[in-house]
Structure formats: structure tokens, C-alpha cells
Write a protein that holds these residues in place. Structure first.
Motif, mmCIF file in Angstrom:
data_model
loop_
_atom_site.group_PDB
_atom_site.id
_atom_site.type_symbol
_atom_site.label_atom_id
_atom_site.label_comp_id
_atom_site.label_asym_id
_atom_site.label_seq_id
_atom_site.Cartn_x
_atom_site.Cartn_y
_atom_site.Cartn_z
ATOM 1 N N ASP A 144 0.798 -1.229 0.000
ATOM 2 C CA ASP A 144 0.000 0.000 0.000
ATOM 3 C C ASP A 144 0.833 1.284 0.000
ATOM 4 O OD1 ASP A 144 1.044 -0.135 2.513
ATOM 5 O OD2 ASP A 144 -0.866 -0.107 3.582
ATOM 6 N N HIS A 145 2.130 1.170 -0.286
ATOM 7 C CA HIS A 145 2.952 2.375 -0.235
ATOM 8 C C HIS A 145 4.012 2.352 -1.331
ATOM 9 C CE1 HIS A 145 4.250 5.865 2.380
ATOM 10 N NE2 HIS A 145 5.177 5.844 1.437
ATOM 11 N N VAL A 146 4.147 3.489 -2.009
ATOM 12 C CA VAL A 146 5.210 3.696 -2.981
ATOM 13 C C VAL A 146 6.243 4.636 -2.362
ATOM 14 C CG1 VAL A 146 5.808 4.723 -5.197
ATOM 15 C CG2 VAL A 146 3.748 3.323 -5.006
ATOM 16 N N HIS A 147 7.468 4.162 -2.218
ATOM 17 C CA HIS A 147 8.575 4.974 -1.704
ATOM 18 C C HIS A 147 9.481 5.351 -2.869
ATOM 19 C CE1 HIS A 147 8.246 4.690 2.707
ATOM 20 N NE2 HIS A 147 7.788 3.469 2.511
ATOM 21 N N GLU A 148 9.747 6.638 -3.033
ATOM 22 C CA GLU A 148 10.748 7.086 -3.988
ATOM 23 C C GLU A 148 11.892 7.737 -3.219
ATOM 24 O OE1 GLU A 148 11.553 6.875 -7.112
ATOM 25 O OE2 GLU A 148 9.860 5.608 -7.628
ATOM 26 N N LEU A 149 13.116 7.436 -3.637
ATOM 27 C CA LEU A 149 14.311 7.952 -2.971
ATOM 28 C C LEU A 149 15.042 8.899 -3.920
ATOM 29 C CD1 LEU A 149 16.256 7.661 -0.469
ATOM 30 C CD2 LEU A 149 17.422 5.883 -1.791
ATOM 31 N N LYS A 150 15.320 10.105 -3.440
ATOM 32 C CA LYS A 150 16.025 11.097 -4.249
ATOM 33 C C LYS A 150 17.236 11.616 -3.485
ATOM 34 C CE LYS A 150 12.678 10.888 -7.278
ATOM 35 N NZ LYS A 150 12.872 10.149 -8.543
ATOM 36 N N THR A 151 18.350 11.779 -4.186
ATOM 37 C CA THR A 151 19.529 12.398 -3.589
ATOM 38 C C THR A 151 19.779 13.734 -4.268
ATOM 39 O OG1 THR A 151 21.024 11.299 -5.152
ATOM 40 C CG2 THR A 151 20.582 10.171 -3.077
ATOM 41 N N THR A 152 20.314 14.676 -3.512
ATOM 42 C CA THR A 152 20.608 15.989 -4.072
ATOM 43 C C THR A 152 21.830 16.557 -3.370
ATOM 44 O OG1 THR A 152 19.704 18.217 -4.477
ATOM 45 C CG2 THR A 152 19.047 17.141 -2.436
ATOM 46 N N GLY A 153 22.461 17.538 -4.012
ATOM 47 C CA GLY A 153 23.674 18.121 -3.464
ATOM 48 C C GLY A 153 23.434 19.080 -2.322
ATOM 49 N N GLU A 154 22.194 19.582 -2.196
ATOM 50 C CA GLU A 154 21.889 20.521 -1.127
ATOM 51 C C GLU A 154 20.445 20.329 -0.692
ATOM 52 O OE1 GLU A 154 20.935 24.359 -3.971
ATOM 53 O OE2 GLU A 154 22.985 24.025 -3.270
#
Length: 208
Positions: A144-154
């Protein structure tokens, strides 16, 4: 009958620029070495994927950072270019990202009992003996859950996460795939963003 797979990214790219999208499909776009920002993201994603396989109570920061070291070893083997200063700095930033992820979400039980890098697909339409299929690889998905992972420089700006509405179409399509798999599911979605000095999670309202 042939099959053409459409991903959320390919749909967004075609909406943005149909010519660039077509060149990419034909593998005619120039491809050089990935940037260090892309390598940082790849290393953390690869390490996180292996990290989520382990049960939450058995996870540790040492496990996550060891996985990152192994991911960087693989990236180094695949690269034709090497600048020790740049590579060392990028690896250190990815380790700082890991520390902040661990501090905020390391023992998160909501990222368990599911599948990482999970492929889902749904037939859309058949035209002229060609079947079009929506397909996406989701960072982490449970029933029941969609996890999206994002990385960024700041850190994200603004800090309330509203800047990440850029990814809303991606999450909508992924939610649609999940509903196709289980029409009765009560789906929630979120983006977990990590950067060298922090980590945060933003729930995203889902309307497919």
C-alpha cells in the motif's frame, strides 16, 4: 506482435521534447561519463537497495556505509576516467548522505516487507500489432505504499517539499500501476530526499 514499454520518465521526456525523446529511444543521443552527482546518487541507491533487504532490527550505519564503499568500487571498475580528488570527495559526500539517512530513517519499518527496485507493468493499448505497456521500476513498494528515494547536493528548496511536485506525475503513474495490481489497495506515496547535511520525507497526495 511487438511490445513497446513506456516508463514514467520516457512519458515525461516526450512531453518535454519529442525530438530528444525519439533520439534517446533510437540510442542516438551522445552519452559520456556520468557526472559525480549522478555517481553519488547511483552509489547511494545501490547501497540502499541492499540495505533494505535486511530486516529493520538488523540494519546498521556500518552496513549502509559498507554497501556504499562496495558501490563505489563497482563504479570505479566501470569508469574510463579517474580523478582521485574528485572521486574521494564524491565518495565522502555519499557517506555523509548515508549518515543523515541513518539518523532519520535507518530503522524505518515502513521500508520493510516489500520489494526494492521492483518492476511493475500494465498494458495500455494495442495498435497495429504493437502492444504499448506502462512499466516502471519503483525504488521501494509495499502492498500500500510507494517509496521514492532522491539524492541531491543541497537541501530541498522550499523546505516544505513542494518543490518536489516535479516528481508528482512519476508517482501518479506508479500509483496507477499499484492500483492495477490491487484495485482495493489504499495507496500512499512519499519521497525521501537525502543530501550531505540532512534527510527528510515528504508525503505526496496521490490522484492517479
Amino acid at each position: 506482435m511487438s511490445t513497446i514499454y513506456l516508463s514514467p520518465t520516457s512519458i515525461a521526456n516526450r512531453a518535454r521534447c519529442s525530438l530528444a525523446s525519439e533520439l534517446s529511444r533510437l540510442h542516438l543521443r551522445p552519452r559520456g561519463e556520468p557526472s559525480m552527482k549522478m555517481r553519488i546518487g547511483s552509489a547511494f541507491h545501490d547501497a540502499w537497495e541492499q540495505f533494505t533487504i535486511v530486516e529493520p532490527e538488523k540494519r546498521s550505519l556500518a552496513l549502509l556505509t559498507t554497501n556504499i564503499g562496495l558501490a563505489w568500487d563497482t563504479l570505479r571498475e566501470e569508469s574510463k576516467e579517474f580523478d582521485e580528488k574528485k572521486w574521494t570527495g564524491a565518495k565522502e559526500r555519499s557517506l555523509r548522505i548515508a549518515e543523515h539517512y541513518w539518523k532519520e530513517f535507518g530503522c524505518d519499518e515502513s521500508v520493510s516487507g516489500g520489494f526494492s527496485e521492483h518492476w511493475m507493468e500494465m498494458p495500455i493499448v494495442t495498435l497495429d500489432d504493437t502492444e504499448y505497456v506502462l512499466r516502471a521500476r519503483i525504488d521501494y513498494v509495499t502492498a500500500d505504499h510507494v517509496h521514492e528515494l532522491k539524492t541531491t547536493g543541497e537541501s530541498p528548496h522550499p523546505r516544505d517539499g513542494t518543490g518536489y511536485t516535479l516528481f508528482l506525475p512519476q508517482l501518479q503513474l506508479e500509483g496507477l500501476l499499484l492500483q492495477h495490481q490491487d484495485p482495493t489497495a489504499n495507496i500512499t506515496t512519499s519521497i525521501t530526499c537525502v543530501w550531505p547535511s540532512g534527510a527528510d520525507r515528504f508525503p505526496i497526495p496521490l490522484t492517479t
